[in-house]
Design a protein around this motif. Sequence first.
Motif, PDB file in Angstrom:
ATOM      1  N   THR A 298      -5.063  -2.878  -4.031  1.00 32.64           N
ATOM      2  CA  THR A 298      -6.488  -3.220  -4.015  1.00 32.64           C
ATOM      3  C   THR A 298      -7.305  -1.968  -3.687  1.00 32.64           C
ATOM      4  OG1 THR A 298      -6.449  -3.760  -1.652  1.00 32.64           O
ATOM      5  CG2 THR A 298      -5.917  -5.534  -3.197  1.00 32.64           C
ATOM      6  N   LEU A 299      -8.603  -2.037  -3.891  1.00 31.49           N
ATOM      7  CA  LEU A 299      -9.464  -0.894  -3.568  1.00 31.49           C
ATOM      8  C   LEU A 299      -9.397  -0.567  -2.075  1.00 31.49           C
ATOM      9  CD1 LEU A 299     -12.633  -1.598  -5.766  1.00 31.49           C
ATOM     10  CD2 LEU A 299     -10.860   0.138  -6.125  1.00 31.49           C
ATOM     11  N   ALA A 300      -9.463  -1.645  -1.273  1.00 35.68           N
ATOM     12  CA  ALA A 300      -9.373  -1.431   0.180  1.00 35.68           C
ATOM     13  C   ALA A 300      -7.993  -0.886   0.553  1.00 35.68           C
ATOM     14  CB  ALA A 300      -9.649  -2.731   0.921  1.00 35.68           C
ATOM     15  N   GLY A 301      -6.961  -1.430  -0.128  1.00 36.06           N
ATOM     16  CA  GLY A 301      -5.612  -0.957   0.146  1.00 36.06           C
ATOM     17  C   GLY A 301      -5.417   0.493  -0.242  1.00 36.06           C
TER      18      GLY A 301
ATOM     19  N   ALA B 106       4.880  -0.066   2.084  1.00 36.09           N
ATOM     20  CA  ALA B 106       3.633  -0.232   1.333  1.00 36.09           C
ATOM     21  C   ALA B 106       3.302   1.017   0.522  1.00 36.09           C
ATOM     22  CB  ALA B 106       2.490  -0.558   2.294  1.00 36.09           C
ATOM     23  N   MET B 107       3.523   2.181   1.086  1.00 42.29           N
ATOM     24  CA  MET B 107       3.213   3.426   0.372  1.00 42.29           C
ATOM     25  C   MET B 107       4.122   3.592  -0.846  1.00 42.29           C
ATOM     26  SD  MET B 107       2.568   5.872   3.718  1.00 42.29           S
ATOM     27  CE  MET B 107       2.313   7.350   2.781  1.00 42.29           C
ATOM     28  N   LEU B 108       5.396   3.235  -0.687  1.00 43.77           N
ATOM     29  CA  LEU B 108       6.314   3.338  -1.817  1.00 43.77           C
ATOM     30  C   LEU B 108       5.984   2.315  -2.901  1.00 43.77           C
ATOM     31  CD1 LEU B 108       9.700   3.915   0.051  1.00 43.77           C
ATOM     32  CD2 LEU B 108       8.472   5.557  -1.380  1.00 43.77           C
ATOM     33  N   ALA B 109       5.588   1.108  -2.483  1.00 45.23           N
ATOM     34  CA  ALA B 109       5.219   0.071  -3.453  1.00 45.23           C
ATOM     35  C   ALA B 109       3.977   0.485  -4.223  1.00 45.23           C
ATOM     36  CB  ALA B 109       4.994  -1.254  -2.731  1.00 45.23           C
ATOM     37  N   ALA B 110       3.030   1.130  -3.531  1.00 44.41           N
ATOM     38  CA  ALA B 110       1.829   1.600  -4.219  1.00 44.41           C
ATOM     39  C   ALA B 110       2.180   2.701  -5.211  1.00 44.41           C
ATOM     40  CB  ALA B 110       0.821   2.124  -3.184  1.00 44.41           C
ATOM     41  N   GLU B 111       3.123   3.552  -4.852  1.00 48.00           N
ATOM     42  CA  GLU B 111       3.524   4.645  -5.739  1.00 48.00           C
ATOM     43  C   GLU B 111       4.246   4.129  -6.981  1.00 48.00           C
ATOM     44  OE1 GLU B 111       6.478   8.566  -5.601  1.00 48.00           O
ATOM     45  OE2 GLU B 111       5.885   7.560  -3.735  1.00 48.00           O
ATOM     46  N   HIS B 112       5.098   3.111  -6.820  1.00 44.56           N
ATOM     47  CA  HIS B 112       5.909   2.618  -7.931  1.00 44.56           C
ATOM     48  C   HIS B 112       5.282   1.427  -8.641  1.00 44.56           C
ATOM     49  CE1 HIS B 112       9.305   5.273  -7.106  1.00 44.56           C
ATOM     50  NE2 HIS B 112       9.142   4.994  -5.821  1.00 44.56           N
TER      51      HIS B 112
END
Length: 313
Positions: free
Chosen positions: A68-71, A19-25
Amino acid sequence: MKAIRMPDIALDLRYLKYAMLAAEHGSFRRTAEMLNVPQSTVSRRIQLLEHRIGIPLFERGRSGARVTLAGERFLRDAAVGADHLHQAVNGLALVKRGHSGKICIGIMASLASGFLAELLGAFHSRFPAVDIKIEEVTSQASACAVLNGRLDAAFMPGDPKLPGCRAEKLWDEKIFVAVPYAHPIAALAAATWDDIRHETFLVTADAAGPEIEDYLVRQLSGPAFHPKISVQRVGRENLLNMVDRGFGITLTTDSTLGITYPNIRFLPIISSEDKVSSSVVWSASNQNPALKHLVEMSLNQARRSTTGKKCGD
């Protein structure tokens, strides 16, 4: 009553990485390419994480995945926790390998020079993150502390036999008598027991003192004669200062000779039997990884010392 289902922390942390990598990319596809896994794997693991925490972390669309904002808040806070946990896991790995942690050691010999000084110096250099705690205690106190687990290892004279423990002989030391330079025998190359039989012997109340007192009684006692022994509650340095001031003489070993005392002469005792053998003793059930390294280094150094002596003979 319904049991509370606890999350699989290890599983969540693995999925958190996706999830952290997906948010970064900003893309499941690019994340999958970077990790060299199918995109479906990334998508399934992030969905499982979302199911575990009960909120959607991403808005999916044709253009990619947007946090998302919460994410965003969750991943930001989780990143801090994950970093701390990562440090904790790395620290635990160091402890398990004996490269960190603490080891408690009991000693009786001086650390001025000699086998024990070299050993502990080498151990500290090789494992600087291991906190070494040293106690200068008597043989009896060392034995009790090893048996009850307060000490991981003890370096003691002789060949100690303790239940549930292992012991290995490591080194021998010659016995010397310390006398002031003004003493009548100070000019001799060596001393005999007859030379010092009627002297006052200073011994410490702690550490090796009781053993030295017993040794003097065995060597010097005879019919209607008992050696004069003065027990002092001071350390080795002040005991030698008392010798300098004429309060008496004292016995010591090679290891003390690493310190210079300008007004004191150290004379070897003339006797082939007057040597002190020292061993390391530890509980066979002690699982401290740092102890394993210490014992291995002790035995290796003892083997090198023995080989060196044979070569020099």
